[in-house]
Write an enzyme that holds these catalytic residues in place. Structure first.
Site, PDB file in Angstrom:
ATOM      1  N   LYS A  13       0.657  -1.115   0.095  1.00  6.94           N
ATOM      2  CA  LYS A  13      -0.096   0.002   0.010  1.00  6.94           C
ATOM      3  C   LYS A  13       0.742   1.239  -0.309  1.00  6.94           C
ATOM      4  O   LYS A  13       0.426   2.112  -0.689  1.00  6.94           O
ATOM      5  CB  LYS A  13      -0.873   0.097   1.156  1.00  6.94           C
ATOM      6  CG  LYS A  13      -1.900  -1.354   1.292  1.00  6.94           C
ATOM      7  CD  LYS A  13      -2.826  -1.004   2.594  1.00  6.94           C
ATOM      8  CE  LYS A  13      -2.319  -0.714   3.824  1.00  6.94           C
ATOM      9  NZ  LYS A  13      -1.583  -2.157   4.291  1.00  6.94           N
ATOM     10  N   ARG A  87      -9.710   0.727   9.447  1.00  5.81           N
ATOM     11  CA  ARG A  87      -9.123  -0.642  10.012  1.00  5.81           C
ATOM     12  C   ARG A  87      -9.924  -1.460  10.705  1.00  5.81           C
ATOM     13  O   ARG A  87      -9.383  -2.584  10.989  1.00  5.81           O
ATOM     14  CB  ARG A  87      -7.599  -0.447  10.415  1.00  5.81           C
ATOM     15  CG  ARG A  87      -6.536  -0.373   9.565  1.00  5.81           C
ATOM     16  CD  ARG A  87      -5.087  -0.550  10.157  1.00  5.81           C
ATOM     17  NE  ARG A  87      -4.004  -1.087   9.903  1.00  5.81           N
ATOM     18  CZ  ARG A  87      -3.037  -0.620   9.307  1.00  5.81           C
ATOM     19  NH1 ARG A  87      -3.388   0.555   8.922  1.00  5.81           N
ATOM     20  NH2 ARG A  87      -1.793  -0.927   9.181  1.00  5.81           N
ATOM     21  N   ARG A 123      11.735  -6.842   5.075  1.00  6.51           N
ATOM     22  CA  ARG A 123      11.864  -5.356   4.952  1.00  6.51           C
ATOM     23  C   ARG A 123      12.857  -4.581   5.699  1.00  6.51           C
ATOM     24  O   ARG A 123      13.007  -4.822   6.653  1.00  6.51           O
ATOM     25  CB  ARG A 123      10.373  -4.712   5.059  1.00  6.51           C
ATOM     26  CG  ARG A 123      10.398  -3.347   4.859  1.00  6.51           C
ATOM     27  CD  ARG A 123       9.005  -2.882   4.656  1.00  6.51           C
ATOM     28  NE  ARG A 123       8.012  -2.993   5.875  1.00  6.51           N
ATOM     29  CZ  ARG A 123       6.728  -2.816   5.945  1.00  6.51           C
ATOM     30  NH1 ARG A 123       6.091  -2.210   4.767  1.00  6.51           N
ATOM     31  NH2 ARG A 123       6.185  -2.863   7.015  1.00  6.51           N
ATOM     32  N   ARG A 156      11.754  -2.049  10.805  1.00  4.69           N
ATOM     33  CA  ARG A 156      10.726  -1.605  11.773  1.00  4.69           C
ATOM     34  C   ARG A 156      10.748  -2.515  12.969  1.00  4.69           C
ATOM     35  O   ARG A 156      10.665  -3.534  12.753  1.00  4.69           O
ATOM     36  CB  ARG A 156       9.536  -1.189  10.916  1.00  4.69           C
ATOM     37  CG  ARG A 156       9.310  -0.010  10.205  1.00  4.69           C
ATOM     38  CD  ARG A 156       8.131   0.024   9.405  1.00  4.69           C
ATOM     39  NE  ARG A 156       6.941  -0.366   9.714  1.00  4.69           N
ATOM     40  CZ  ARG A 156       5.753  -0.346   9.034  1.00  4.69           C
ATOM     41  NH1 ARG A 156       5.616   0.372   7.832  1.00  4.69           N
ATOM     42  NH2 ARG A 156       4.691  -0.905   9.448  1.00  4.69           N
ATOM     43  N   ARG A 167      -0.009  -8.682  13.334  1.00  2.00           N
ATOM     44  CA  ARG A 167      -0.315  -7.893  12.528  1.00  2.00           C
ATOM     45  C   ARG A 167      -1.382  -8.343  11.588  1.00  2.00           C
ATOM     46  O   ARG A 167      -2.457  -7.962  11.111  1.00  2.00           O
ATOM     47  CB  ARG A 167       0.721  -7.023  11.726  1.00  2.00           C
ATOM     48  CG  ARG A 167       1.206  -6.030  12.938  1.00  2.00           C
ATOM     49  CD  ARG A 167       2.458  -5.683  12.212  1.00  2.00           C
ATOM     50  NE  ARG A 167       2.299  -4.886  11.077  1.00  2.00           N
ATOM     51  CZ  ARG A 167       3.375  -4.243  10.171  1.00  2.00           C
ATOM     52  NH1 ARG A 167       4.471  -4.951  10.330  1.00  2.00           N
ATOM     53  NH2 ARG A 167       3.208  -3.570   9.172  1.00  2.00           N
TER      54      ARG A 167
HETATM   55  P1  AMP Z   1       0.978   0.686   8.374  1.00  2.00           P
HETATM   56  O1  AMP Z   1       1.991   1.548   8.097  1.00  2.00           O
HETATM   57  O2  AMP Z   1      -0.210   1.037   7.835  1.00  2.00           O
HETATM   58  O3  AMP Z   1       1.305  -0.776   8.358  1.00  2.00           O
HETATM   59  O4  AMP Z   1       0.685   1.038   9.978  1.00  2.00           O
HETATM   60  C1  AMP Z   1       1.512   0.598  10.984  1.00  2.00           C
HETATM   61  C2  AMP Z   1       0.911   0.702  12.216  1.00  2.00           C
HETATM   62  O5  AMP Z   1       0.389   1.804  12.799  1.00  2.00           O
HETATM   63  C3  AMP Z   1      -0.446  -0.296  12.356  1.00  2.00           C
HETATM   64  O6  AMP Z   1       0.119  -1.782  12.799  1.00  2.00           O
HETATM   65  C4  AMP Z   1      -1.004   0.255  13.783  1.00  2.00           C
HETATM   66  O7  AMP Z   1      -0.361  -0.059  14.843  1.00  2.00           O
HETATM   67  C5  AMP Z   1      -0.917   1.667  13.278  1.00  2.00           C
HETATM   68  N1  AMP Z   1      -1.926   2.225  12.533  1.00  2.00           N
HETATM   69  C6  AMP Z   1      -1.932   2.752  11.304  1.00  2.00           C
HETATM   70  N2  AMP Z   1      -3.358   3.047  10.624  1.00  2.00           N
HETATM   71  C7  AMP Z   1      -4.135   2.760  11.728  1.00  2.00           C
HETATM   72  C8  AMP Z   1      -5.506   2.857  11.869  1.00  2.00           C
HETATM   73  N3  AMP Z   1      -6.054   3.164  10.730  1.00  2.00           N
HETATM   74  N4  AMP Z   1      -5.848   2.520  12.955  1.00  2.00           N
HETATM   75  C9  AMP Z   1      -5.284   1.973  14.043  1.00  2.00           C
HETATM   76  N5  AMP Z   1      -3.745   1.910  13.823  1.00  2.00           N
HETATM   77  C10 AMP Z   1      -3.245   2.276  12.956  1.00  2.00           C
END
Ligand code: AMP
Length: 213
Positions: A13, A87, A123, A156, A167
């Site tokens: 994404k 989410r 990654r 990360r 996750r």
């Molecule tokens: P991402 O970079 O989209 O994979 O997001 C990394 C982390 O950020 C996720 O595992 C959540 O802990 C937090 N996060 C990102 N977007 C959301 C969201 N819409 N709702 C809740 N937590 C989020």
């Protein structure tokens, strides 16, 4: 008007959102990036969410809502590409009820689990320019140096093996069911997310053209 980019962690994404913003002019809002910048800047939100994110849990809907309100205010009349939101059910409802921006398309980047796990656990991210690389494609002896800016490459915290598995579970339990909502409204578009970046980008572009036709 808003386009949602949905899919499991590791579906690509972030990479595709960058391209869509750069080439099609969307204003990209990546909730994960916004949260990571809070952590980097040690803001109040950053301190609250740091350990939650490292474990791979979802941050509270309330914090996400305050972030989105700020980001949407910045967007003005521009078309928005939302990466990583909604989410869960509460967030989907907030999008429909509170934010009230029409969803033109919910693009689902679909990638098999075994590929997601390999992408995430391999990654590496540059601490300076945030470029991402896969360990298998880095030169031996240069696995800690960014090929773009010379910055330090790190994993990360939420890409550790335990967090990755968690996750994916969180995604399957809380986020994947949201896709059904967009199937009902007709805005759902499945895109095969397995393939080279440019090929996947072309598929997304085609899916978006079909929506606007
Ligand atoms: P991402 O970079 O989209 O994979 O997001 C990394 C982390 O950020 C996720 O595992 C959540 O802990 C937090 N996060 C990102 N977007 C959301 C969201 N819409 N709702 C809740 N937590 C989020």
């Amino acid at each position: 008007m808003i386009v949602l980019l949905m899919g499991a962690p590791g579906a690509g994404k972030g990479t595709q959102a960058e391209l869509l913003a750069e080439r099609l002019g969307y204003l990209k809002i990546s909730t994960g990036d916004v949260l990571r910048s809070h952590i980097k800047n040690e803001t109040e939100i950053g301190l609250l969410v740091k350990s939650i994110m490292a474990k791979g849990d979802l941050v509270s809907d309330q914090i996400l809502m305050s972030i989105l309100e700020q980001e949407f205010a910045r967007a003005g009349s521009r078309d928005i590409l939302l990466d990583g939101y909604p989410r869960n059910l509460g967030q989907a409802r907030a999008l429909e009820g509170t934010i009230k921006v029409p969803v033109r398309a919910a693009v689902h980047l679909d990638v098999p689990d075994e590929i997601l796990i390999s992408r995430l656990s391999g990654r590496r991210v540059c601490v300076s320019c945030a470029s991402t690389f896969h360990i298998s494609l880095l030169e031996i002896g240069r696995t800690e140096i960014c090929g773009k800016c010379g910055g330090k490459l790190v994993q990360r915290p939420d890409d550790s093996e335990a967090s990755v598995v968690h996750r994916l579970n969180v995604y399957n339990e809380q986020t994947a069911p949201m896709l059904e909502r967009f199937k009902v409204t007709g805005s759902y578009r499945r895109v095969d997310g397995d393939g080279p970046t440019e090929v996947v980008f072309a598929r997304i572009k085609e899916a978006l053209q079909l929506v606007s036709a």
